[in-house]
Each structure stands twice: as structure tokens, then as C-alpha cells.
Scaffold this motif. Structure first.
Motif, PDB file in Angstrom:
ATOM      1  N   LEU A 127       0.819  -1.209   0.000  1.00  0.00           N
ATOM      2  CA  LEU A 127       0.000   0.000   0.000  1.00  0.00           C
ATOM      3  C   LEU A 127       0.860   1.269   0.000  1.00  0.00           C
ATOM      4  CD1 LEU A 127      -2.406  -1.300   2.741  1.00  0.00           C
ATOM      5  CD2 LEU A 127      -3.142  -0.700   0.425  1.00  0.00           C
ATOM      6  N   ASN A 128       0.285   2.383  -0.462  1.00  0.00           N
ATOM      7  CA  ASN A 128       0.946   3.675  -0.296  1.00  0.00           C
ATOM      8  C   ASN A 128       0.757   4.138   1.146  1.00  0.00           C
ATOM      9  OD1 ASN A 128      -1.675   4.718  -0.108  1.00  0.00           O
ATOM     10  ND2 ASN A 128      -1.667   5.532  -2.189  1.00  0.00           N
ATOM     11  N   TYR A 129       1.290   5.313   1.486  1.00  0.00           N
ATOM     12  CA  TYR A 129       1.273   5.689   2.906  1.00  0.00           C
ATOM     13  C   TYR A 129      -0.132   5.904   3.436  1.00  0.00           C
ATOM     14  CZ  TYR A 129       0.360  10.778   2.700  1.00  0.00           C
ATOM     15  OH  TYR A 129      -0.214  12.006   2.557  1.00  0.00           O
ATOM     16  N   ARG A 130      -1.031   6.444   2.611  1.00  0.00           N
ATOM     17  CA  ARG A 130      -2.406   6.615   3.091  1.00  0.00           C
ATOM     18  C   ARG A 130      -3.064   5.267   3.313  1.00  0.00           C
ATOM     19  NH1 ARG A 130      -5.821  10.767  -0.386  1.00  0.00           N
ATOM     20  NH2 ARG A 130      -7.399   9.945   1.035  1.00  0.00           N
ATOM     21  N   GLY A 131      -2.796   4.340   2.431  1.00  0.00           N
ATOM     22  CA  GLY A 131      -3.343   3.001   2.589  1.00  0.00           C
ATOM     23  C   GLY A 131      -2.791   2.303   3.826  1.00  0.00           C
ATOM     24  N   MET A 132      -1.478   2.455   4.052  1.00  0.00           N
ATOM     25  CA  MET A 132      -0.880   1.831   5.234  1.00  0.00           C
ATOM     26  C   MET A 132      -1.438   2.436   6.515  1.00  0.00           C
ATOM     27  SD  MET A 132       1.069  -0.750   4.678  1.00  0.00           S
ATOM     28  CE  MET A 132       1.889  -0.908   6.272  1.00  0.00           C
ATOM     29  N   ASN A 133      -1.598   3.747   6.549  1.00  0.00           N
ATOM     30  CA  ASN A 133      -2.175   4.368   7.743  1.00  0.00           C
ATOM     31  C   ASN A 133      -3.598   3.886   7.983  1.00  0.00           C
ATOM     32  OD1 ASN A 133       0.049   5.759   8.567  1.00  0.00           O
ATOM     33  ND2 ASN A 133      -0.617   7.750   7.845  1.00  0.00           N
ATOM     34  N   VAL A 163       5.844   7.296  -0.816  1.00  0.00           N
ATOM     35  CA  VAL A 163       6.502   6.506  -1.861  1.00  0.00           C
ATOM     36  C   VAL A 163       7.946   6.965  -1.999  1.00  0.00           C
ATOM     37  CG1 VAL A 163       6.470   5.749  -4.257  1.00  0.00           C
ATOM     38  CG2 VAL A 163       4.317   6.314  -3.111  1.00  0.00           C
ATOM     39  N   GLN A 164       8.852   6.023  -1.926  1.00  0.00           N
ATOM     40  CA  GLN A 164      10.267   6.381  -2.003  1.00  0.00           C
ATOM     41  C   GLN A 164      10.770   6.382  -3.439  1.00  0.00           C
ATOM     42  OE1 GLN A 164      12.762   4.211   0.700  1.00  0.00           O
ATOM     43  NE2 GLN A 164      11.572   4.802   2.491  1.00  0.00           N
ATOM     44  N   MET A 165      11.911   7.010  -3.624  1.00  0.00           N
ATOM     45  CA  MET A 165      12.585   6.961  -4.910  1.00  0.00           C
ATOM     46  C   MET A 165      13.207   5.580  -5.092  1.00  0.00           C
ATOM     47  SD  MET A 165      12.261   9.871  -6.582  1.00  0.00           S
ATOM     48  CE  MET A 165      13.621   9.929  -7.759  1.00  0.00           C
ATOM     49  N   GLY A 166      13.505   5.241  -6.338  1.00  0.00           N
ATOM     50  CA  GLY A 166      14.063   3.921  -6.639  1.00  0.00           C
ATOM     51  C   GLY A 166      15.559   3.829  -6.482  1.00  0.00           C
ATOM     52  N   GLY A 167      16.214   4.956  -6.253  1.00  0.00           N
ATOM     53  CA  GLY A 167      17.632   4.902  -5.936  1.00  0.00           C
ATOM     54  C   GLY A 167      18.552   5.517  -6.965  1.00  0.00           C
ATOM     55  N   TRP A 168      19.828   5.521  -6.613  1.00  0.00           N
ATOM     56  CA  TRP A 168      20.912   6.131  -7.395  1.00  0.00           C
ATOM     57  C   TRP A 168      21.746   5.033  -8.044  1.00  0.00           C
ATOM     58  CZ3 TRP A 168      21.102  11.439  -7.541  1.00  0.00           C
ATOM     59  CH2 TRP A 168      20.315  12.114  -6.593  1.00  0.00           C
ATOM     60  N   PHE A 169      21.972   5.162  -9.353  1.00  0.00           N
ATOM     61  CA  PHE A 169      22.679   4.133 -10.115  1.00  0.00           C
ATOM     62  C   PHE A 169      23.846   4.759 -10.870  1.00  0.00           C
ATOM     63  CE2 PHE A 169      18.514   2.594  -9.227  1.00  0.00           C
ATOM     64  CZ  PHE A 169      18.568   1.202  -9.230  1.00  0.00           C
ATOM     65  N   PRO A 244       9.698   4.710  -9.605  1.00  0.00           N
ATOM     66  CA  PRO A 244       9.494   4.823  -8.154  1.00  0.00           C
ATOM     67  C   PRO A 244      10.174   3.680  -7.416  1.00  0.00           C
ATOM     68  CG  PRO A 244       7.630   3.698  -9.107  1.00  0.00           C
ATOM     69  CD  PRO A 244       8.578   3.976 -10.253  1.00  0.00           C
ATOM     70  N   GLY A 245      10.271   3.815  -6.112  1.00  0.00           N
ATOM     71  CA  GLY A 245      10.729   2.698  -5.280  1.00  0.00           C
ATOM     72  C   GLY A 245       9.550   1.780  -5.033  1.00  0.00           C
ATOM     73  N   PHE A 246       9.281   0.917  -5.981  1.00  0.00           N
ATOM     74  CA  PHE A 246       8.067   0.091  -5.918  1.00  0.00           C
ATOM     75  C   PHE A 246       8.086  -0.880  -4.734  1.00  0.00           C
ATOM     76  CE2 PHE A 246      11.008  -1.685  -9.112  1.00  0.00           C
ATOM     77  CZ  PHE A 246      11.264  -2.940  -8.587  1.00  0.00           C
ATOM     78  N   TRP A 247       9.243  -1.053  -4.142  1.00  0.00           N
ATOM     79  CA  TRP A 247       9.341  -1.921  -2.960  1.00  0.00           C
ATOM     80  C   TRP A 247       8.983  -1.188  -1.671  1.00  0.00           C
ATOM     81  CZ3 TRP A 247      13.194  -0.848  -6.468  1.00  0.00           C
ATOM     82  CH2 TRP A 247      14.129   0.120  -6.098  1.00  0.00           C
ATOM     83  N   GLU A 248       8.830   0.146  -1.750  1.00  0.00           N
ATOM     84  CA  GLU A 248       8.461   0.916  -0.564  1.00  0.00           C
ATOM     85  C   GLU A 248       7.433   1.986  -0.948  1.00  0.00           C
ATOM     86  OE1 GLU A 248      11.337   1.494   2.681  1.00  0.00           O
ATOM     87  OE2 GLU A 248      12.850   1.213   1.133  1.00  0.00           O
ATOM     88  N   GLY A 249       6.232   1.522  -1.216  1.00  0.00           N
ATOM     89  CA  GLY A 249       5.174   2.447  -1.618  1.00  0.00           C
ATOM     90  C   GLY A 249       4.653   3.302  -0.477  1.00  0.00           C
TER      91      GLY A 249
END
Length: 373
Positions: A127-133, A163-169, A244-249
Motif C-alpha cells: 500500500l501507499n502511505y495513506r493506505g498503510m495508515n 513513496v520512495q525513490m528507486g535509488g541512485w545508479f 518509483p521505489g516500488f518496494w516501498e510504496g
């Protein structure tokens, strides 16, 4: 003045004197009781985050400040950064072994003990943060605490990054093939899923990430989002910034308490703890929502090149994640209970947000693209 009136006055004064003496005696007697009800208590809280991340670490400090102020200084909780008492990835362990009374950390750091730890925090395509809350405050947290009780813990939400960013590559990532052999700092359970796609996951606490990236021990790194990432300097050595950081919505950061210690507090102290945690939960997400947009613009100015994960990568990751969840659910009872609970709500949540939030946000984004906002 009649004799009867004089008598009444004397009677009144007599009664008042007696009543006043009784009240004074009562206040003397009540003082020790009040002191017992509001004892002086000192706790320690270890954080998984470095002090430089003033929103992540700062949310824990904010919680401690609220508790102290609400108890008139009687209940003090001292916050320690990652590494001061234990390493950032041992914060919950320090509570379980009695080293500290509580920790501010993320459940997925401990998924190796049982994958159920991760579900209450964040797993890919949850879930996104609203969903998790919504899930947390309507039964989900109770379920998570049933699981944690086996470890002598009790948790309260203590923030969410959104939702987090997917990172630096260091290089562009366009296909699933590009992920193979990639040494990627990625937190917790997400690394296990990405490993199935060829990634070589590395779990490092916040303060250890930059040196590894700079030396080339890592090819890529994810942490949270622009505001924290800017402070940690990743743009200097890995310019491609993915979303997006799909592992940390919508990852929930928790305050993990010793269950016995928390239940041993006076009831009004317990109420203060709950209220302060709820305020801290809101403090973190509102801080990130305010600071991330500004930080992203600054990072682009420093050379960050924004990229999006391809549909191929997203689709492959979703399929792999579901395979992992089926396997985990077959082996781990609490993982299945928690994940089934989230899944039951996930479809309802996105059906509604697609109708309302998404349409509104998409229209506003179009206006923004037309420079009309």
C-alpha cells in the motif's frame, strides 16, 4: 441582627473552618498519591538512523520531546543515533534483549528472523502511505502486535516516508538484464525479491552507505527520497536517479517498545505515548511532503538525471514478488495472516483512489505541465 442569625453565622464559620482544615489535610494526603501516579521515569531509545537525516532521526526526537512536555518533565526518553548504543540494524534486538526500552526503526530490517516483520513496514507492491495508515489504524496494527508479542514487543507507527525513490545508479537501467549482478544497497525484504531478478542485494545502515558507494563496493543505492538522499551526497558518485521505489510504496517506521515496560507505565503515561506516536507519525510524512519537492529541484541542479523504471522491469518485479509471497505464505503463518489482511484492503483502496485522488492529481499535473499552476 437576630439571635438566630448570629447562631447561623457562627455555625457557618465553624463548619467552614472544619471544612478548610479537612481540605488542607486532604491536600497533604493527596500529594504522595499524585507523586506515585506521575513517577519520574527515564528511558533510552535507540534509532536506526543517523543524525544527518533530520526527518527520520528527528521524528524520534520529536516524539521524545512531546512525551517529556506532556508529563511535565517526569517521563524522559533519551534518543540515541545508530551506532551509539548498537548498530542501526540491531535496534529492535536491543529492545528484545533489554538493553533499551524502545527503538525507532523499520520492521523489514529484521525480516530474516521471520518475514512477517517486513509486512507491517513495507514489501514490494503493498500500500501507499495513506493506505498503510488506514490499514494500521483499523485493525492492521493490532494484527502486527499479535505477531510482535511473541518477541516481547509492542509497536506504534512512528512515521512514514511516502513513496520512495528507486535509488541512485552508476549506469542506466533499462531492462531486467541490466539488473543482473548489480550490487545494490536495498533495505530488507525488497532485496530478497530483487535477488530473484539477478540483483546482488546489500543491506547497510544509513551511515555506512556513502563510503561503500564512493569506493565502488556498491553499484547502486536506495535510501528514502530527495531530502535525505541530498544530505547523504549520493548524486556525487551515482547520477542516475530512478523512480518509483516500488518496494516501498508507503513504508511505516515504528516505535518498538518492550511490551512489559510499556504496560508497566501508569495509564496516563501510556496514553501520552500513544498520542505522541500518532503526532510523530503525521510529523514525518508532512515533513517529507514539504521538503522532497524542493530537494529534488536542487539535486537536478547538481546533476541528477531523473529516470523511471521501465514497464518491463516493473511488470517482472510484480510477478516475482507474487511468487515470493506465495512461497512465504505457505511456510510462515504470520506472514500469510498479515499479507492476506493487506491484500484484502489493497484492491478497495486503489479502486477508490483511482476514482478520486488519481483523477484529481492527474488533472493538476497536466496543468502543472502546461505551466498554469
Amino acid at each position: 441582627m437576630s439571635q438566630s442569625n448570629k447562631f447561623d453565622r457562627r455555625s457557618f464559620l465553624t463548619k467552614a473552618s472544619v471544612g478548610g482544615a479537612a481540605a488542607a489535610a486532604g491536600s497533604v494526603l493527596a500529594a504522595p498519591a499524585i507523586a506515585q501516579e506521575s513517577p519520574t521515569i527515564n528511558w533510552r531509545m535507540t534509532s536506526s538512523f543517523p543524525k544527518s537525516t533530520d526527518t527520520l532521526y528527528g521524528t524520534g526526537e520529536y516524539f521524545c520531546k512531546l512525551v517529556e512536555e506532556a508529563t511535565d518533565g517526569k517521563f524522559k526518553i533519551q534518543s540515541f543515533t545508530a551506532g551509539e548504543i548498537v548498530g542501526g540494524l540491531q535496534a529492535a534486538d536491543a529492545v528484545m534483549d533489554g538493553t533499551v526500552e524502545m527503538a525507532h526503526t523499520v520492521g523489514y530490517y529484521y525480516w530474516g528472523k521471520d518475514p512477517a516483520w517486513a509486512v507491517g513496514a513495507a514489501v514490494p507492491f503493498s500500500l501507499n502511505y495513506r493506505g498503510m495508515n488506514a490499514w494500521n489504524y483499523n485493525g492492521g496494527l493490532d494484527l502486527y502486535n499479535e505477531f510482535l508479542a511473541q518477541h516481547g514487543l509492542f509497536a506504534l507507527p512512528g512515521g512514514n516516508t511516502g513513496v520512495q525513490m528507486g535509488g541512485w545508479f552508476r549506469k542506466e537501467i533499462n531492462t531486467v538484464e541490466d539488473l543482473k549482478g548489480l550490487k545494490f544497497r536495498v533495505g530488507g525484504f525488497a532485496g530478497y525479491v530483487l535477488e530473484r531478478m539477478g540483483v546482488v542485494p546489500q543491506q547497510l545502515a544509513g551511515g555506512d552507505i556513502y563510503p561503500a558507494l564512493e569506493k565502488g563496493t556498491l553499484d547502486a543505492v536506495e535510501f528514502t527520497g530527495p531530502y535525505d538522499d541530498e544530505k547523504l551526497g549520493f548524486v556525487k558518485v551515482a547520477p542516475y536517479y530512478y523512480a518509483p521505489g516500488f518496494w516501498e510504496g508507503g513504508p511505516t517506521v515504528h516505535f518498538f517498545f518492550s511490551k512489559d515496560k510499556l504496560e508497566g507505565l501508569p495509564k496516563h503515561y501510556q496514553a501520552v505515548v500513544r498520542a505522541a506516536a500518532r503526532a510523530a507519525d503525521n510529523y514525518m510524512i508532512s515533513s517529507y511532503d514539504w521538503n522532497n519537492p524542493k530537494a529534488l529541484l536542487r539535486l537536478v541542479g547538481e546533476g541528477a538525471q531523473i529516470r523511471s523504471f521501465s514497464p518491463e522491469i516493473m511488470s517482472a518485479a510484480f510477478d516475482v514478488a507474487n511468487q515470493v509471497y506465495d512461497e512465504m505464505g505457505a511456510k510462515h503463518e504470520w506472514f500469510k495472516k498479515l499479507w492476506d489482511s493487506i491484500k484484502a484492503f489493497r484492491s478497495e483502496h486503489y479502486t477508490y483512489t483511482q476514482l478520486v485522488d488519481f483523477q484529481y492529481d492527474y488533472y493538476m499535473m497536466q496543468l502543472n505541465g502546461q505551466k498554469r499552476l
